[in-house]
Motif scaffolding. Structure first.
Motif, PDB file in Angstrom:
ATOM      1  N   ALA A  51     -14.276  42.205  48.423  1.00  0.00           N
ATOM      2  CA  ALA A  51     -14.025  42.435  47.195  1.00  0.00           C
ATOM      3  C   ALA A  51     -14.795  42.417  45.966  1.00  0.00           C
ATOM      4  CB  ALA A  51     -12.710  41.781  46.852  1.00  0.00           C
ATOM      5  N   ARG A  52     -15.921  41.350  45.822  1.00  0.00           N
ATOM      6  CA  ARG A  52     -16.622  41.340  45.078  1.00  0.00           C
ATOM      7  C   ARG A  52     -17.711  42.420  44.950  1.00  0.00           C
ATOM      8  NH1 ARG A  52     -17.934  34.948  43.441  1.00  0.00           N
ATOM      9  NH2 ARG A  52     -15.774  34.455  43.119  1.00  0.00           N
ATOM     10  N   CYS A  53     -18.042  42.802  46.457  1.00  0.00           N
ATOM     11  CA  CYS A  53     -19.159  43.990  46.326  1.00  0.00           C
ATOM     12  C   CYS A  53     -18.561  45.175  46.245  1.00  0.00           C
ATOM     13  CB  CYS A  53     -19.860  43.710  47.733  1.00  0.00           C
ATOM     14  SG  CYS A  53     -20.842  42.111  47.951  1.00  0.00           S
ATOM     15  N   ASP A  54     -17.295  45.440  46.096  1.00  0.00           N
ATOM     16  CA  ASP A  54     -16.657  46.711  46.545  1.00  0.00           C
ATOM     17  C   ASP A  54     -16.671  47.509  47.761  1.00  0.00           C
ATOM     18  OD1 ASP A  54     -14.904  48.647  45.238  1.00  0.00           O
ATOM     19  OD2 ASP A  54     -16.369  49.615  44.223  1.00  0.00           O
ATOM     20  N   TRP A  55     -16.635  46.945  48.730  1.00  0.00           N
ATOM     21  CA  TRP A  55     -16.731  47.596  49.859  1.00  0.00           C
ATOM     22  C   TRP A  55     -15.673  47.277  50.670  1.00  0.00           C
ATOM     23  CZ3 TRP A  55     -22.359  45.555  49.740  1.00  0.00           C
ATOM     24  CH2 TRP A  55     -22.493  44.233  50.495  1.00  0.00           C
ATOM     25  N   HIS A  56     -15.660  47.865  52.100  1.00  0.00           N
ATOM     26  CA  HIS A  56     -14.761  47.334  52.925  1.00  0.00           C
ATOM     27  C   HIS A  56     -14.832  46.162  53.780  1.00  0.00           C
ATOM     28  CE1 HIS A  56     -11.871  47.749  56.338  1.00  0.00           C
ATOM     29  NE2 HIS A  56     -11.329  48.658  55.784  1.00  0.00           N
ATOM     30  N   PRO A  57     -13.766  45.395  54.019  1.00  0.00           N
ATOM     31  CA  PRO A  57     -14.385  44.030  54.823  1.00  0.00           C
ATOM     32  C   PRO A  57     -15.177  44.252  56.054  1.00  0.00           C
ATOM     33  CG  PRO A  57     -12.177  44.089  53.843  1.00  0.00           C
ATOM     34  CD  PRO A  57     -12.674  45.243  53.440  1.00  0.00           C
ATOM     35  N   ALA A  58     -14.683  45.252  56.653  1.00  0.00           N
ATOM     36  CA  ALA A  58     -15.309  45.650  58.144  1.00  0.00           C
ATOM     37  C   ALA A  58     -16.998  45.717  57.674  1.00  0.00           C
ATOM     38  CB  ALA A  58     -14.874  46.986  58.631  1.00  0.00           C
ATOM     39  N   LYS A  59     -17.369  45.950  56.746  1.00  0.00           N
ATOM     40  CA  LYS A  59     -18.907  46.216  56.530  1.00  0.00           C
ATOM     41  C   LYS A  59     -19.368  44.895  56.468  1.00  0.00           C
ATOM     42  CE  LYS A  59     -22.427  48.036  53.287  1.00  0.00           C
ATOM     43  NZ  LYS A  59     -22.345  48.406  51.934  1.00  0.00           N
ATOM     44  N   THR A  60     -18.694  43.952  55.913  1.00  0.00           N
ATOM     45  CA  THR A  60     -19.039  42.453  55.672  1.00  0.00           C
ATOM     46  C   THR A  60     -19.150  41.982  57.171  1.00  0.00           C
ATOM     47  OG1 THR A  60     -18.438  42.199  53.473  1.00  0.00           O
ATOM     48  CG2 THR A  60     -18.738  40.159  54.768  1.00  0.00           C
ATOM     49  N   THR A  61     -18.333  42.071  57.988  1.00  0.00           N
ATOM     50  CA  THR A  61     -18.181  41.590  59.206  1.00  0.00           C
ATOM     51  C   THR A  61     -19.441  42.187  60.033  1.00  0.00           C
ATOM     52  OG1 THR A  61     -15.748  41.534  59.001  1.00  0.00           O
ATOM     53  CG2 THR A  61     -16.820  41.607  61.370  1.00  0.00           C
ATOM     54  N   ARG A  62     -19.792  43.542  59.978  1.00  0.00           N
ATOM     55  CA  ARG A  62     -20.609  44.302  60.745  1.00  0.00           C
ATOM     56  C   ARG A  62     -22.099  43.548  60.410  1.00  0.00           C
ATOM     57  NH1 ARG A  62     -17.737  48.803  59.936  1.00  0.00           N
ATOM     58  NH2 ARG A  62     -18.945  49.773  58.370  1.00  0.00           N
ATOM     59  N   ILE A  63     -22.287  43.302  58.986  1.00  0.00           N
ATOM     60  CA  ILE A  63     -23.517  42.637  58.548  1.00  0.00           C
ATOM     61  C   ILE A  63     -23.902  41.204  58.961  1.00  0.00           C
ATOM     62  CG2 ILE A  63     -24.718  41.827  56.464  1.00  0.00           C
ATOM     63  CD1 ILE A  63     -23.842  44.452  55.071  1.00  0.00           C
ATOM     64  N   GLN A  64     -22.669  40.654  58.935  1.00  0.00           N
ATOM     65  CA  GLN A  64     -22.717  39.333  59.464  1.00  0.00           C
ATOM     66  C   GLN A  64     -22.874  38.767  61.080  1.00  0.00           C
ATOM     67  OE1 GLN A  64     -20.295  36.331  56.403  1.00  0.00           O
ATOM     68  NE2 GLN A  64     -19.072  37.395  57.976  1.00  0.00           N
ATOM     69  N   LYS A  65     -22.650  39.982  61.741  1.00  0.00           N
ATOM     70  CA  LYS A  65     -22.780  39.875  63.091  1.00  0.00           C
ATOM     71  C   LYS A  65     -23.968  40.714  63.573  1.00  0.00           C
ATOM     72  CE  LYS A  65     -17.834  40.114  64.642  1.00  0.00           C
ATOM     73  NZ  LYS A  65     -16.943  40.836  65.723  1.00  0.00           N
ATOM     74  N   GLY A  66     -24.737  40.963  62.706  1.00  0.00           N
ATOM     75  CA  GLY A  66     -26.261  41.545  62.674  1.00  0.00           C
ATOM     76  C   GLY A  66     -26.005  43.106  63.601  1.00  0.00           C
ATOM     77  N   GLU A  67     -24.772  43.803  63.354  1.00  0.00           N
ATOM     78  CA  GLU A  67     -24.804  44.892  64.024  1.00  0.00           C
ATOM     79  C   GLU A  67     -25.240  46.167  63.155  1.00  0.00           C
ATOM     80  OE1 GLU A  67     -20.409  45.344  64.488  1.00  0.00           O
ATOM     81  OE2 GLU A  67     -20.223  43.802  66.291  1.00  0.00           O
ATOM     82  N   LEU A  74     -25.265  32.104  52.774  1.00  0.00           N
ATOM     83  CA  LEU A  74     -24.989  32.163  51.350  1.00  0.00           C
ATOM     84  C   LEU A  74     -23.389  32.075  51.051  1.00  0.00           C
ATOM     85  CD1 LEU A  74     -27.812  34.756  50.287  1.00  0.00           C
ATOM     86  CD2 LEU A  74     -27.436  32.284  49.615  1.00  0.00           C
ATOM     87  N   ARG A  75     -22.896  33.055  51.824  1.00  0.00           N
ATOM     88  CA  ARG A  75     -21.240  33.556  51.440  1.00  0.00           C
ATOM     89  C   ARG A  75     -20.494  31.990  51.675  1.00  0.00           C
ATOM     90  NH1 ARG A  75     -17.291  33.350  54.881  1.00  0.00           N
ATOM     91  NH2 ARG A  75     -18.284  33.533  56.719  1.00  0.00           N
ATOM     92  N   ARG A  76     -20.852  31.213  52.764  1.00  0.00           N
ATOM     93  CA  ARG A  76     -20.228  30.075  52.761  1.00  0.00           C
ATOM     94  C   ARG A  76     -20.637  28.972  51.682  1.00  0.00           C
ATOM     95  NH1 ARG A  76     -21.579  29.735  59.048  1.00  0.00           N
ATOM     96  NH2 ARG A  76     -20.010  31.307  59.914  1.00  0.00           N
ATOM     97  N   ASP A  77     -21.950  28.928  51.354  1.00  0.00           N
ATOM     98  CA  ASP A  77     -22.069  27.824  50.392  1.00  0.00           C
ATOM     99  C   ASP A  77     -21.507  28.334  48.826  1.00  0.00           C
ATOM    100  OD1 ASP A  77     -23.701  26.722  52.024  1.00  0.00           O
ATOM    101  OD2 ASP A  77     -25.687  27.662  51.431  1.00  0.00           O
ATOM    102  N   ARG A  84     -13.333  38.420  53.125  1.00  0.00           N
ATOM    103  CA  ARG A  84     -12.424  39.476  52.238  1.00  0.00           C
ATOM    104  C   ARG A  84     -12.937  39.218  50.773  1.00  0.00           C
ATOM    105  NH1 ARG A  84      -8.663  42.535  53.795  1.00  0.00           N
ATOM    106  NH2 ARG A  84      -8.824  41.422  56.040  1.00  0.00           N
ATOM    107  N   GLU A  85     -13.153  38.105  50.311  1.00  0.00           N
ATOM    108  CA  GLU A  85     -13.491  37.806  48.841  1.00  0.00           C
ATOM    109  C   GLU A  85     -14.606  38.313  48.552  1.00  0.00           C
ATOM    110  OE1 GLU A  85     -10.875  33.680  48.152  1.00  0.00           O
ATOM    111  OE2 GLU A  85     -12.901  33.520  48.668  1.00  0.00           O
ATOM    112  N   LEU A  86     -15.950  38.004  49.467  1.00  0.00           N
ATOM    113  CA  LEU A  86     -17.190  38.858  49.217  1.00  0.00           C
ATOM    114  C   LEU A  86     -17.031  40.256  49.327  1.00  0.00           C
ATOM    115  CD1 LEU A  86     -20.506  37.687  50.128  1.00  0.00           C
ATOM    116  CD2 LEU A  86     -19.987  39.943  50.903  1.00  0.00           C
TER     117      LEU A  86
END
Length: 282
Positions: free
Chosen positions: A36-52, A23-26, A32-34
């Motif tokens: 910022a739009r979600c108003d959370w730390h980029p590390a959270k996005t990374t952990r979600i995308q890695k399934g952690e 979804l993010r890529r599409d 980092r841009e996602l």
């Protein structure tokens, strides 16, 4: 959601993470841009995308809004909740007491035509006496520090025994001999439980095999598992119940059950082991 020893749960969690990444890529967004739009730390996005880590419902809504994909919110939330149900911590399930989980187990028993059960720790719930169940569920409540509704939970657990006598339900149970010797409750409670096993053995719906201490192992001792027809397996660990539905894993549990069944003794030999455990109580 904590990391699960079940590859079914892990695979499902990773599949959800891949869908969110797509979804993010599409949407043409960097992580980092996602963030910022979600108003959370980029590390959270990374952990979600890695399934952690598992995204919450609100995380999924924010993610889809950031990607302009609000139409996928409901489906992704449903998928996330299904993944979460594969790995369920006991303390979470028992946060309001044990009764509810016992009622859910009743429904599972009602729906299954054949249950193949292996236990290395305690007698299966549907074969437990009220005294044995009370001692066991009381110790679980104390250990987990959850609300005490043992009386209601015991009633719900023992109610499962009705399926031994009615309907077209069949139970193939394999039990390590150690279960017969491990005292749950006082001597009277344990003696009553062993006598009950002798009582149910002749039932047409029950096949009870005991794996002797001295049996040569072709399958090592495992954690308790319940195989419901050919549909799913429930594996019980100290901290969680793991739901397995992946076909190759179901095949592995069926293969393990077949191997364990060849090590067990039945009929008079099984009764002899139960009687010896009963005699040992004095």
């Amino acid at each position: 959601m904590p990391a699960s020893p079940s590859s079914s749960a892990q695979a499902a969690r990773e599949a959800l993470a891949v869908r969110l990444s797509h979804l993010r890529r599409d949407a043409g967004l960097t992580g980092r841009e996602l963030s910022a739009r979600c108003d959370w730390h980029p590390a959270k996005t990374t952990r979600i995308q890695k399934g952690e880590v598992a995204p919450s419902d609100s995380d999924i809504r924010a993610w889809c809004a950031a990607c302009g994909a609000d139409e996928q919110v409901d489906d992704l939330i449903a998928t996330s909740r299904a993944v979460d149900s594969m790995y369920q911590e006991w303390r979470r399930l028992h946060r309001n007491g044990l009764r509810r989980s016992q009622e859910n187990a009743y429904a599972s028993n009602a729906q299954a035509s054949l249950q193949r059960v292996y236990v290395s720790n305690v007698v299966p719930g549907f074969l437990q006496t009220p005294a044995y169940a009370t001692a066991l569920l009381s110790s679980i409540t104390r250990f987990q520090g959850t609300p005490d509704d043992v009386t209601e939970a015991v009633a719900a657990r023992v109610a499962r025994s009705r399926f031994l006598y009615e309907g077209n339900h069949r139970y193939a149970v394999l039990m390590e001999e150690w279960v017969l010797r491990s005292r749950i409750g006082d001597a009277d409670a344990m003696a009553g439980q062993l006598r009950h096993l002798l009582t149910v053995m002749p039932l047409a719906s029950v096949s009870l095999g005991i794996i002797p201490f001295a049996a040569e192992r072709s399958v090592w001792p495992l954690e308790a598992f319940y195989l419901y027809d050919e549909r799913r397996v429930a594996v019980e660990t100290l901290t969680a119940r793991i739901g397995v539905t992946q076909p190759r894993e179901l095949d592995d549990y069926a293969k393990a059950f077949e191997g364990l069944s060849k090590m067990a003794v039945y009929g008079d030999n099984a009764r002899a082991l139960i009687t010896a455990a009963l005699d040992a109580l004095g």
